[in-house]
Motif scaffolding. Structure first.
Motif, PDB file in Angstrom:
ATOM      1  N   ALA A 165       0.832  -1.209   0.000  1.00 38.68           N
ATOM      2  CA  ALA A 165       0.000   0.000   0.000  1.00 38.68           C
ATOM      3  C   ALA A 165       0.868   1.262   0.000  1.00 38.68           C
ATOM      4  CB  ALA A 165      -0.920  -0.003   1.215  1.00 38.68           C
ATOM      5  N   LEU A 166       1.890   1.274   0.840  1.00 38.12           N
ATOM      6  CA  LEU A 166       2.787   2.430   0.904  1.00 38.12           C
ATOM      7  C   LEU A 166       3.516   2.636  -0.422  1.00 38.12           C
ATOM      8  CD1 LEU A 166       4.395   1.926   4.450  1.00 38.12           C
ATOM      9  CD2 LEU A 166       2.435   3.347   3.844  1.00 38.12           C
ATOM     10  N   SER A 167       3.897   1.528  -1.055  1.00 41.50           N
ATOM     11  CA  SER A 167       4.616   1.643  -2.329  1.00 41.50           C
ATOM     12  C   SER A 167       3.716   2.235  -3.409  1.00 41.50           C
ATOM     13  CB  SER A 167       5.140   0.269  -2.769  1.00 41.50           C
ATOM     14  OG  SER A 167       4.084  -0.577  -3.194  1.00 41.50           O
ATOM     15  N   ASP A 168       2.425   1.909  -3.366  1.00 42.61           N
ATOM     16  CA  ASP A 168       1.477   2.498  -4.323  1.00 42.61           C
ATOM     17  C   ASP A 168       1.391   4.009  -4.148  1.00 42.61           C
ATOM     18  OD1 ASP A 168       0.798   0.215  -5.644  1.00 42.61           O
ATOM     19  OD2 ASP A 168      -1.078  -0.120  -4.586  1.00 42.61           O
ATOM     20  N   ILE A 169       1.322   4.439  -2.892  1.00 41.62           N
ATOM     21  CA  ILE A 169       1.171   5.862  -2.606  1.00 41.62           C
ATOM     22  C   ILE A 169       2.455   6.636  -2.929  1.00 41.62           C
ATOM     23  CG2 ILE A 169       0.915   7.523  -0.694  1.00 41.62           C
ATOM     24  CD1 ILE A 169      -1.151   5.489   0.461  1.00 41.62           C
ATOM     25  N   ALA A 170       3.607   6.021  -2.659  1.00 37.50           N
ATOM     26  CA  ALA A 170       4.893   6.689  -2.922  1.00 37.50           C
ATOM     27  C   ALA A 170       5.179   6.814  -4.418  1.00 37.50           C
ATOM     28  CB  ALA A 170       6.023   5.935  -2.235  1.00 37.50           C
ATOM     29  N   MET A 171       4.511   6.002  -5.236  1.00 41.00           N
ATOM     30  CA  MET A 171       4.610   6.100  -6.705  1.00 41.00           C
ATOM     31  C   MET A 171       6.052   6.103  -7.219  1.00 41.00           C
ATOM     32  SD  MET A 171       1.530   8.783  -7.500  1.00 41.00           S
ATOM     33  CE  MET A 171       1.841   8.720  -9.267  1.00 41.00           C
ATOM     34  N   GLY A 172       6.843   5.172  -6.717  1.00 43.59           N
ATOM     35  CA  GLY A 172       8.194   5.003  -7.236  1.00 43.59           C
ATOM     36  C   GLY A 172       9.257   5.866  -6.587  1.00 43.59           C
ATOM     37  N   ASP A 173       8.875   6.743  -5.672  1.00 39.74           N
ATOM     38  CA  ASP A 173       9.825   7.635  -4.990  1.00 39.74           C
ATOM     39  C   ASP A 173      10.339   6.944  -3.724  1.00 39.74           C
ATOM     40  OD1 ASP A 173      10.958   9.653  -3.300  1.00 39.74           O
ATOM     41  OD2 ASP A 173       9.956  11.177  -4.506  1.00 39.74           O
ATOM     42  N   LYS A 174      11.604   6.534  -3.731  1.00 40.18           N
ATOM     43  CA  LYS A 174      12.162   5.802  -2.589  1.00 40.18           C
ATOM     44  C   LYS A 174      12.180   6.640  -1.315  1.00 40.18           C
ATOM     45  CE  LYS A 174      15.092   2.414  -4.938  1.00 40.18           C
ATOM     46  NZ  LYS A 174      16.454   1.837  -5.031  1.00 40.18           N
ATOM     47  N   ASN A 175      12.419   7.938  -1.447  1.00 39.96           N
ATOM     48  CA  ASN A 175      12.438   8.802  -0.266  1.00 39.96           C
ATOM     49  C   ASN A 175      11.060   8.867   0.389  1.00 39.96           C
ATOM     50  OD1 ASN A 175      15.175   9.487  -0.492  1.00 39.96           O
ATOM     51  ND2 ASN A 175      14.735  11.158  -1.901  1.00 39.96           N
ATOM     52  N   LYS A 176      10.017   8.999  -0.444  1.00 43.30           N
ATOM     53  CA  LYS A 176       8.659   9.020   0.095  1.00 43.30           C
ATOM     54  C   LYS A 176       8.300   7.674   0.707  1.00 43.30           C
ATOM     55  CE  LYS A 176       6.639  12.634  -2.815  1.00 43.30           C
ATOM     56  NZ  LYS A 176       5.582  12.963  -3.803  1.00 43.30           N
ATOM     57  N   MET A 177       8.748   6.607   0.059  1.00 41.72           N
ATOM     58  CA  MET A 177       8.500   5.269   0.583  1.00 41.72           C
ATOM     59  C   MET A 177       9.115   5.123   1.974  1.00 41.72           C
ATOM     60  SD  MET A 177       7.218   2.248   0.047  1.00 41.72           S
ATOM     61  CE  MET A 177       7.392   0.632   0.829  1.00 41.72           C
ATOM     62  N   GLY A 178      10.343   5.599   2.119  1.00 43.33           N
ATOM     63  CA  GLY A 178      11.016   5.518   3.416  1.00 43.33           C
ATOM     64  C   GLY A 178      10.329   6.346   4.484  1.00 43.33           C
ATOM     65  N   SER A 179       9.874   7.549   4.107  1.00 41.25           N
ATOM     66  CA  SER A 179       9.185   8.422   5.062  1.00 41.25           C
ATOM     67  C   SER A 179       7.851   7.828   5.503  1.00 41.25           C
ATOM     68  CB  SER A 179       8.934   9.802   4.433  1.00 41.25           C
ATOM     69  OG  SER A 179      10.141  10.485   4.213  1.00 41.25           O
ATOM     70  N   LEU A 180       7.103   7.285   4.539  1.00 43.33           N
ATOM     71  CA  LEU A 180       5.810   6.673   4.872  1.00 43.33           C
ATOM     72  C   LEU A 180       5.996   5.452   5.749  1.00 43.33           C
ATOM     73  CD1 LEU A 180       4.061   6.939   1.388  1.00 43.33           C
ATOM     74  CD2 LEU A 180       3.330   8.095   3.486  1.00 43.33           C
ATOM     75  N   SER A 181       6.994   4.642   5.423  1.00 44.23           N
ATOM     76  CA  SER A 181       7.272   3.437   6.203  1.00 44.23           C
ATOM     77  C   SER A 181       7.653   3.786   7.636  1.00 44.23           C
ATOM     78  CB  SER A 181       8.397   2.637   5.534  1.00 44.23           C
ATOM     79  OG  SER A 181       8.766   1.537   6.330  1.00 44.23           O
ATOM     80  N   MET A 182       8.515   4.785   7.794  1.00 41.61           N
ATOM     81  CA  MET A 182       8.935   5.199   9.135  1.00 41.61           C
ATOM     82  C   MET A 182       7.774   5.769   9.930  1.00 41.61           C
ATOM     83  SD  MET A 182      11.028   5.559  11.576  1.00 41.61           S
ATOM     84  CE  MET A 182      12.668   5.199  10.920  1.00 41.61           C
ATOM     85  N   ALA A 183       6.991   6.640   9.295  1.00 39.12           N
ATOM     86  CA  ALA A 183       5.859   7.259   9.986  1.00 39.12           C
ATOM     87  C   ALA A 183       4.829   6.207  10.412  1.00 39.12           C
ATOM     88  CB  ALA A 183       5.204   8.300   9.081  1.00 39.12           C
ATOM     89  N   PHE A 184       4.533   5.277   9.505  1.00 41.61           N
ATOM     90  CA  PHE A 184       3.548   4.243   9.835  1.00 41.61           C
ATOM     91  C   PHE A 184       4.074   3.347  10.954  1.00 41.61           C
ATOM     92  CE2 PHE A 184       1.520   0.139   9.551  1.00 41.61           C
ATOM     93  CZ  PHE A 184       0.170   0.484   9.489  1.00 41.61           C
ATOM     94  N   SER A 185       5.343   2.982  10.881  1.00 46.42           N
ATOM     95  CA  SER A 185       5.938   2.094  11.886  1.00 46.42           C
ATOM     96  C   SER A 185       5.916   2.742  13.266  1.00 46.42           C
ATOM     97  CB  SER A 185       7.388   1.754  11.500  1.00 46.42           C
ATOM     98  OG  SER A 185       7.432   1.056  10.270  1.00 46.42           O
ATOM     99  N   GLN A 186       6.325   4.012  13.324  1.00 52.73           N
ATOM    100  CA  GLN A 186       6.334   4.725  14.611  1.00 52.73           C
ATOM    101  C   GLN A 186       4.924   4.829  15.187  1.00 52.73           C
ATOM    102  OE1 GLN A 186      10.164   7.706  13.810  1.00 52.73           O
ATOM    103  NE2 GLN A 186       8.104   8.413  13.402  1.00 52.73           N
ATOM    104  N   MET A 187       3.966   5.130  14.316  1.00 53.57           N
ATOM    105  CA  MET A 187       2.586   5.249  14.748  1.00 53.57           C
ATOM    106  C   MET A 187       2.060   3.910  15.246  1.00 53.57           C
ATOM    107  SD  MET A 187      -0.810   5.508  12.513  1.00 53.57           S
ATOM    108  CE  MET A 187      -0.392   3.809  12.150  1.00 53.57           C
ATOM    109  N   ALA A 188       2.376   2.841  14.507  1.00 45.89           N
ATOM    110  CA  ALA A 188       1.917   1.508  14.905  1.00 45.89           C
ATOM    111  C   ALA A 188       2.509   1.101  16.249  1.00 45.89           C
ATOM    112  CB  ALA A 188       2.289   0.489  13.832  1.00 45.89           C
ATOM    113  N   GLY A 189       3.765   1.500  16.474  1.00 41.71           N
ATOM    114  CA  GLY A 189       4.403   1.189  17.751  1.00 41.71           C
ATOM    115  C   GLY A 189       3.695   1.843  18.924  1.00 41.71           C
ATOM    116  N   LEU A 190       3.162   3.043  18.696  1.00 40.33           N
ATOM    117  CA  LEU A 190       2.428   3.764  19.738  1.00 40.33           C
ATOM    118  C   LEU A 190       0.972   3.302  19.839  1.00 40.33           C
ATOM    119  CD1 LEU A 190       3.684   7.392  19.048  1.00 40.33           C
ATOM    120  CD2 LEU A 190       4.225   6.020  21.067  1.00 40.33           C
ATOM    121  N   GLY A 191       0.470   2.789  18.719  1.00 39.93           N
ATOM    122  CA  GLY A 191      -0.926   2.353  18.695  1.00 39.93           C
ATOM    123  C   GLY A 191      -1.904   3.461  18.372  1.00 39.93           C
ATOM    124  N   LYS A 192      -1.384   4.645  18.101  1.00 35.71           N
ATOM    125  CA  LYS A 192      -2.263   5.781  17.776  1.00 35.71           C
ATOM    126  C   LYS A 192      -1.503   6.789  16.924  1.00 35.71           C
ATOM    127  CE  LYS A 192      -1.066   8.101  22.123  1.00 35.71           C
ATOM    128  NZ  LYS A 192      -1.568   8.612  23.411  1.00 35.71           N
TER     129      LYS A 192
END
Length: 199
Positions: free
Chosen positions: A72-99
């Motif tokens: 899903a993140l790769s679809d949204i990042a549309m081939g941009d590795k930097n955006k992919m990394g930012s989305l992955s980090m943001a989602f991971s941090q959020m998931a770790g907190l649960g909110k």
């Protein structure tokens, strides 16, 4: 990447996944192979996708969700590795907190996806209401995950190649029908020009 380098990369990924999955070597092998066969791995490179999945698992996201979210993140990042990394980090941090917290939300928005836009459709709430919910810690990681998944399931391109997200399945079907019709018109005009040129 050479065949040797690709093999080493795959071995390293399996080893890392095995550690994250508490020694389950078969599950680690399967996950690495599943990632390798995705369209996203072709677009971004297997290493990028492996890192995204490892990051999410490391923050406590289950294996299946991590795999689904990486696509899903790769679809949204549309081939941009930097955006992919930012989305992955943001989602991971959020998931770790649960909110969802403001910092992670801003990082998602900066990488090209505002989960509130999809949540407005899913939950029937305004952006102001969602902002208030976030400030009160009431937007869970599952709600954000659903927003990502729903958005990418309804993604489509218009005839100019611009990305849109349909609000429901009917809109998505209509958009695809319009896209096919426009392509048919373009093909028809091209054939007419070719016929004229041959006269």
């Amino acid at each position: 990447m050479s065949v040797f380098e690709e093999g080493m990369s795959r071995q390293n990924a399996v080893s890392d996944f095995e550690t994250l999955l508490y020694g389950d070597k078969e599950a680690a092998k399967k996950l690495a192979e599943d990632i390798r066969q995705t369209d996203a791995a072709t677009l971004y490179g297997t290493d990028t996708m492996n890192e995204a999945v490892k990051q999410m698992i490391g923050y406590g996201v289950d294996t299946e969700t991590s795999f689904q979210m990486s696509e899903a993140l790769s679809d949204i990042a549309m081939g941009d590795k930097n955006k992919m990394g930012s989305l992955s980090m943001a989602f991971s941090q959020m998931a770790g907190l649960g909110k969802l917290q403001t910092q992670d939300w801003k990082q998602m928005v900066g990488a090209g996806f505002n989960p509130f836009s999809q949540m407005e459709k899913d939950l029937g709430k305004s952006k102001d209401e969602l902002q208030e919910m976030m400030e009160k810690g009431k937007i869970t990681s599952d709600m954000v995950k659903d927003a990502f998944m729903h958005a990418t399931q309804t993604k489509y391109l218009d005839i100019e190649g611009k990305v849109h997200y349909a609000s429901d399945e009917n809109e998505l079907k209509q958009a695809k029908a319009d896209f096919e019709k426009a392509n048919e018109e373009i093909a028809k005009k091209r054939r007419q020009k070719e016929r004229m040129a041959r006269r």
